[in-house]
Design an enzyme around this catalytic site. Structure first.
Site, short mmCIF file in Angstrom:
data_model
loop_
_atom_site.label_atom_id
_atom_site.label_comp_id
_atom_site.label_asym_id
_atom_site.label_seq_id
_atom_site.Cartn_x
_atom_site.Cartn_y
_atom_site.Cartn_z
N PRO A 1 0.79 -1.25 0.00
CA PRO A 1 0.00 0.00 0.00
C PRO A 1 0.81 1.29 0.00
O PRO A 1 0.24 2.36 0.09
CB PRO A 1 -0.80 -0.12 1.29
CG PRO A 1 0.09 -0.88 2.21
CD PRO A 1 0.81 -1.88 1.34
N LYS B 1 6.84 2.04 1.63
CA LYS B 1 8.21 2.18 1.12
C LYS B 1 8.27 3.19 -0.02
O LYS B 1 9.25 3.93 -0.16
CB LYS B 1 8.73 0.81 0.70
CG LYS B 1 8.78 -0.18 1.87
CD LYS B 1 9.14 -1.58 1.40
CE LYS B 1 9.10 -2.56 2.56
NZ LYS B 1 7.73 -2.76 3.11
N CYS C 1 8.49 -9.95 4.84
CA CYS C 1 8.01 -9.87 6.23
C CYS C 1 7.68 -11.28 6.71
O CYS C 1 6.56 -11.59 7.09
CB CYS C 1 6.80 -8.95 6.34
SG CYS C 1 5.39 -9.42 5.32
#
Length: 388
Positions: free
Chosen positions: A207, A210, A320
C-alpha cells in the site's frame, strides 16, 4: 436481513466481533486444549461447534465477559445444530476452572520451526509478543514536526506511540505529515539512503509505505503492484502525503519499461509470518508446502528484478517472514546464481536502534528484537550490489 446482520452493521458490534476473532486466533492452541479436555472424543478441527466454543471461551477467559453473556453470544450460531453439546462443553470447562496460559502457546508446528531456526528464546519471545496488540509506528516526512506526539524515536523520521488511538484523529494526519509503518518495515527503504533524484523501482509497492519513504528522501520513484485495489490505496496515501511517484499496475514477474534503474526494491510476496502480532491468522496458513512455493516465487522475482538494475546499482530484497527458507536461503541462492552480484554489508549506523546485521551483512529481525521497546514485525532484508 436478519437481526444478527443488522446488529453487526453497528460500529461497536463490528469492533467487538473483530476483538473476539483476534483473541481466538492468538489463543487457538490453548483454547483447543481446553475444549479437548472436556470431550470424550476430540471434535473435528473444522467443526462449527469447535469454533463456536473457541469464541465463547475466548470471551469468558480472555476478555472478561460474563459467562452467561459469552455463551449467549455464540449459541445463535448453532441454531438447529449442536447447541446442547456447545453449552455442555462450555459449562464443563468453566466448572473445571479452565484458564488460559499467559503468554499463549504458538501452534506446535510454528513453535518447533521457529525454535529450530532462531532458538528457544526467540520462540518464547514470539509467545510474549502475540499476547497483546503491538504499538503503532509512524514514519515522518523529512522536517515534519513530531512535537505533538508522546512517543519514542527508534530511528530518524520515525516515532513509536501507544496503540488505542484512532489513526485518522492523530495530529498531522490530514496534513499528510506521516504514515503508519512498523519500524522493521522501514528498513528496506532506509538501506537505499538519499536518492538525490536517482531512479528507483519499487516492486510489489502497495500500500505504499516504502514508496512514500523513497519519494520523501529524494528518489524518483516508479511503483508497481498487481492489485488494482491496493494501487488505489497507494494512490490515496500519496495524495494525502503530497508525495509523488509514477504508479503503475503490473506484474513484478515481468515488468519492464526499457530503462535500467539505479536501484530496485523488491518487497516480495511471502507467508507474512513476520506480522503475526497484528494478523495472527497467518500462523495457520504458513504450511511447509506454502512456504516452499513462496520461496520459489521469490527466487524468480529476484532474478527478474536483477535484470532491471543498472551496472553498479543496488537491489534490496525484503520479506516480512520469519521463515529462513523464504529469507536467508533465497538471498543465498540469488548470489550463488549470479556472479555479477554480491551481498553489500549493512552497517549498524544504517539501522534503527537495537537492530543489527548478521555476520554476512543481511538484516534479520526476529522475535525478541526491540522487546524492551514493544517489539517489531519480523523481517529479512538483504542488499545486493551489481558489478559496475
Amino acid at each position: 436481513m436478519d437481526n444478527a446482520c443488522v446488529e453487526l452493521d453497528r460500529a461497536d458490534d463490528r469492533a467487538f466481533s473483530h476483538a473476539i476473532a483476534a483473541e481466538v486466533l492468538r489463543r487457538m492452541t490453548d483454547l483447543d486444549a481446553l475444549i479437548d479436555s472436556a470431550t470424550e472424543r476430540p471434535l473435528p478441527h473444522d467443526a462449527k461447534a469447535r469454533m463456536v466454543l473457541r469464541m465463547a471461551l475466548a470471551q469468558a477467559l480472555a476478555m472478561n465477559t460474563a459467562q452467561h453473556a459469552a455463551i449467549s453470544t455464540v449459541l445463535p450460531l448453532v441454531d438447529g445444530g449442536p447447541r446442547k453439546l456447545v453449552h455442555g462443553v462450555f459449562a464443563t470447562v468453566m466448572k473445571q476452572g479452565g484458564a488460559l496460559p499467559n503468554p499463549p502457546h504458538l501452534p506446535p508446528d510454528i513453535a518447533q520451526r521457529w525454535s529450530s531456526a532462531w532458538g528457544k528464546d526467540a520462540a518464547e519471545a514470539a509467545r510474549v509478543s502475540i499476547a497483546a496488540p503491538p504499538p503503532v509506528d509512524l514514519s515522518f516526512k523529512p522536517g515534519a514536526d513530531t512535537a505533538a506526539f508522546d512517543g519514542q524515536s527508534l530511528a530518524p523520521q520515525h516515532l513509536r506511540i501507544a496503540d488505542g488511538q484512532r489513526i485518522v484523529d492523530l495530529p498531522g494526519y490530514d496534513e499528510g505529515q506521516w504514515w503508519v509503518q512498523d519500524i522493521a518495515a522501514s528498513i528496506p527503504a532506509r538501506l537505499l539512503g538519499n536518492g538525490g533524484g536517482r531512479r528507483v523501482l519499487d516492486l510489489c509497492a502497495a500500500p505504499g509505505g516504502k514508496t512514500m519513504q523513497l519519494a520523501s528522501n529524494g528518489w524518483n520513484v516508479t511503483a508497481v503492484d498487481l492489485s488494482e485495489a491496493r494501487i488505489e490505496r497507494l494512490n490515496g496515501n500519496l495524495e494525502r502525503t503530497g508525495l509523488s511517484a509514477d504508479v503503475r499496475t503490473g506484474n513484478a514477474a515481468d515488468f519492464t519499461d526499457g530503462a535500467p534503474y539505479d536501484a530496485v526494491l523488491l518487497d516480495a510476496p511471502c507467508s507474512a509470518t513476520g506480522i503475526f502480532r497484528r494478523h495472527p491468522d497467518v500462523l495457520y496458513r504458513a504450511t511447509p508446502k506454502a512456504i516452499q512455493a513462496l520461496a520459489e516465487q521469490q527466487a524468480k522475482l529476484l532474478d527478474h528484478a536483477a535484470t532491471l538494475v543498472a551496472p553498479g546499482g543496488q537491489l534490496v530484497y525484503a520479506v516480512c517472514s520469519l521463515e529462513a527458507d523464504e529469507g536467508e536461503q533465497v538471498a543465498k541462492g540469488f548470489v550463488a546464481r549470479h556472479d555479477a552480484w554480491t551481498i553489500e554489508a549493512v552497517g549498524a549506523d544504517e539501522l534503527p536502534q537495537g537492530i543489527v546485521p548478521d555476520k554476512v551483512g543481511r538484516v534479520r529481525v526476529k522475535p525478541g528484537t526491540l522487546a524492551d521497546k514493544g517489539g517489531s514485525d519480523g523481517f529479512l532484508v538483504a542488499r545486493f550490489r551489481r558489478a559496475g
